[in-house]
Write a protein that holds these residues in place. Structure first.
Motif, PDB file in Angstrom:
ATOM      1  N   GLN A   1       0.845  -1.193   0.000  1.00 33.34           N
ATOM      2  CA  GLN A   1       0.000   0.000   0.000  1.00 33.34           C
ATOM      3  C   GLN A   1       0.880   1.243   0.000  1.00 33.34           C
ATOM      4  OE1 GLN A   1      -3.849   0.250   0.544  1.00 33.34           O
ATOM      5  NE2 GLN A   1      -3.259  -1.421  -0.777  1.00 33.34           N
ATOM      6  N   ARG A   2       0.369   2.285  -0.633  1.00 38.92           N
ATOM      7  CA  ARG A   2       1.065   3.553  -0.657  1.00 38.92           C
ATOM      8  C   ARG A   2       0.062   4.651  -0.330  1.00 38.92           C
ATOM      9  NH1 ARG A   2       5.767   4.705  -4.735  1.00 38.92           N
ATOM     10  NH2 ARG A   2       6.452   6.750  -4.060  1.00 38.92           N
ATOM     11  N   MET A   3       0.543   5.688   0.357  1.00 40.70           N
ATOM     12  CA  MET A   3      -0.311   6.793   0.756  1.00 40.70           C
ATOM     13  C   MET A   3       0.333   8.114   0.335  1.00 40.70           C
ATOM     14  SD  MET A   3      -1.404   8.071   4.605  1.00 40.70           S
ATOM     15  CE  MET A   3      -2.147   6.498   5.044  1.00 40.70           C
ATOM     16  N   LEU A   4      -0.475   8.939  -0.306  1.00 40.68           N
ATOM     17  CA  LEU A   4      -0.108  10.332  -0.562  1.00 40.68           C
ATOM     18  C   LEU A   4      -1.028  11.147   0.329  1.00 40.68           C
ATOM     19  CD1 LEU A   4      -0.022  10.266  -4.469  1.00 40.68           C
ATOM     20  CD2 LEU A   4       1.944  10.190  -2.914  1.00 40.68           C
ATOM     21  N   ALA A   5      -0.460  12.002   1.168  1.00 35.68           N
ATOM     22  CA  ALA A   5      -1.295  12.763   2.093  1.00 35.68           C
ATOM     23  C   ALA A   5      -0.647  14.106   2.375  1.00 35.68           C
ATOM     24  CB  ALA A   5      -1.505  11.984   3.393  1.00 35.68           C
ATOM     25  N   ALA A   6      -1.486  15.046   2.775  1.00 31.63           N
ATOM     26  CA  ALA A   6      -0.987  16.371   3.143  1.00 31.63           C
ATOM     27  C   ALA A   6      -1.940  17.005   4.134  1.00 31.63           C
ATOM     28  CB  ALA A   6      -0.850  17.259   1.908  1.00 31.63           C
ATOM     29  N   ILE A   7      -1.385  17.899   4.922  1.00 30.43           N
ATOM     30  CA  ILE A   7      -2.173  18.694   5.858  1.00 30.43           C
ATOM     31  C   ILE A   7      -1.839  20.162   5.601  1.00 30.43           C
ATOM     32  CG2 ILE A   7      -0.429  18.363   7.660  1.00 30.43           C
ATOM     33  CD1 ILE A   7      -2.650  18.580   9.733  1.00 30.43           C
ATOM     34  N   VAL A   8      -2.887  20.966   5.500  1.00 30.95           N
ATOM     35  CA  VAL A   8      -2.741  22.409   5.310  1.00 30.95           C
ATOM     36  C   VAL A   8      -3.407  23.076   6.510  1.00 30.95           C
ATOM     37  CG1 VAL A   8      -3.253  24.402   3.850  1.00 30.95           C
ATOM     38  CG2 VAL A   8      -2.852  22.152   2.796  1.00 30.95           C
ATOM     39  N   LEU A   9      -2.595  23.748   7.329  1.00 31.90           N
ATOM     40  CA  LEU A   9      -3.135  24.428   8.504  1.00 31.90           C
ATOM     41  C   LEU A   9      -3.573  25.838   8.125  1.00 31.90           C
ATOM     42  CD1 LEU A   9      -0.595  23.403  11.283  1.00 31.90           C
ATOM     43  CD2 LEU A   9      -2.885  22.500  10.897  1.00 31.90           C
ATOM     44  N   ARG A  10      -4.830  26.140   8.454  1.00 31.68           N
ATOM     45  CA  ARG A  10      -5.398  27.467   8.259  1.00 31.68           C
ATOM     46  C   ARG A  10      -5.761  28.004   9.642  1.00 31.68           C
ATOM     47  NH1 ARG A  10      -4.580  30.164   4.104  1.00 31.68           N
ATOM     48  NH2 ARG A  10      -6.609  31.157   4.180  1.00 31.68           N
ATOM     49  N   PRO A  11      -6.100  29.290   9.758  1.00 29.44           N
ATOM     50  CA  PRO A  11      -6.413  29.829  11.090  1.00 29.44           C
ATOM     51  C   PRO A  11      -7.538  29.072  11.805  1.00 29.44           C
ATOM     52  CG  PRO A  11      -6.155  31.615   9.513  1.00 29.44           C
ATOM     53  CD  PRO A  11      -6.105  30.324   8.724  1.00 29.44           C
ATOM     54  N   ASP A  12      -8.553  28.637  11.054  1.00 25.94           N
ATOM     55  CA  ASP A  12      -9.712  28.030  11.697  1.00 25.94           C
ATOM     56  C   ASP A  12      -9.833  26.523  11.498  1.00 25.94           C
ATOM     57  OD1 ASP A  12     -10.199  28.311   8.985  1.00 25.94           O
ATOM     58  OD2 ASP A  12     -12.362  28.510   9.247  1.00 25.94           O
ATOM     59  N   LYS A  13      -9.071  25.966  10.552  1.00 26.02           N
ATOM     60  CA  LYS A  13      -9.220  24.535  10.227  1.00 26.02           C
ATOM     61  C   LYS A  13      -7.911  23.956   9.732  1.00 26.02           C
ATOM     62  CE  LYS A  13     -14.036  24.159   8.741  1.00 26.02           C
ATOM     63  NZ  LYS A  13     -14.574  25.495   8.861  1.00 26.02           N
ATOM     64  N   ALA A  14      -7.845  22.647   9.831  1.00 26.18           N
ATOM     65  CA  ALA A  14      -6.783  21.900   9.152  1.00 26.18           C
ATOM     66  C   ALA A  14      -7.459  21.159   8.005  1.00 26.18           C
ATOM     67  CB  ALA A  14      -6.128  20.908  10.103  1.00 26.18           C
ATOM     68  N   TRP A  15      -6.862  21.273   6.829  1.00 21.98           N
ATOM     69  CA  TRP A  15      -7.403  20.602   5.641  1.00 21.98           C
ATOM     70  C   TRP A  15      -6.527  19.401   5.325  1.00 21.98           C
ATOM     71  CZ3 TRP A  15     -11.920  21.861   3.232  1.00 21.98           C
ATOM     72  CH2 TRP A  15     -12.544  23.039   3.673  1.00 21.98           C
ATOM     73  N   PHE A  16      -7.164  18.228   5.258  1.00 22.62           N
ATOM     74  CA  PHE A  16      -6.459  16.973   5.011  1.00 22.62           C
ATOM     75  C   PHE A  16      -6.758  16.480   3.600  1.00 22.62           C
ATOM     76  CE2 PHE A  16      -6.872  17.322   9.540  1.00 22.62           C
ATOM     77  CZ  PHE A  16      -5.681  16.805  10.037  1.00 22.62           C
TER      78      PHE A  16
END
Length: 141
Positions: A1-16
């Motif tokens: 299995q392989r995973m591509l993932a990212a997290i983007v931190l914003r002032p009010d939310k984290a976007w996954f």
């Protein structure tokens, strides 16, 4: 299995942003995944992006803001886009805990805090940064 993932931190939310699938099939789309991340812009605190060629977008449902698909339609890999609240505390600790959660999902050992920058990729976005990973689970699974 392989995973591509990212997290983007914003002032009010984290976007996954996260996709998991067979190693070879996901690997083919690693550059397109980075291209997608680099295209992300926030308007009204919601992300917008440019889909890589051949990718498809479906409406979100439940917790999902959107579902993106890539690969052949009969064997499509889903990339989920999910916003979550950001708990109080150090942002880097939150990023590390999520990277380690993803690593655990692929039976990989956790990272120590000092390893985070070496094992992740920072992608500059419009006014913020994405922390991305390209993880491969142990062979033979």
């Amino acid at each position: 299995q392989r995973m591509l993932a990212a997290i983007v931190l914003r002032p009010d939310k984290a976007w996954f942003f996260k996709a998991v699938g067979p190693d070879a099939q996901v690997a083919e789309h690693a550059d397109a995944f980075r291209s997608l991340l680099r295209s992300v812009r926030f308007g009204d605190e919601k992300p917008q992006w440019t889909l890589p060629e051949g990718w498809r977008q479906k409406a979100g449902s439940g917790m999902r803001f959107a579902t993106l698909e890539f690969g052949p339609a009969d064997q499509a890999i889903e990339l989920t886009v999910i916003p979550l609240g950001v708990p109080p505390g150090e942002p880097s600790a939150y990023v590390l805990s999520n990277v380690n959660r993803w690593r655990q999902q692929l039976q990989l050992p956790p990272l120590a805090a000092e390893e985070l920058d070496k094992q992740t990729e920072k992608i500059e976005l419009d006014g913020t940064t994405a922390t991305a990973v390209d993880l491969r689970g142990p062979a033979g699974e």
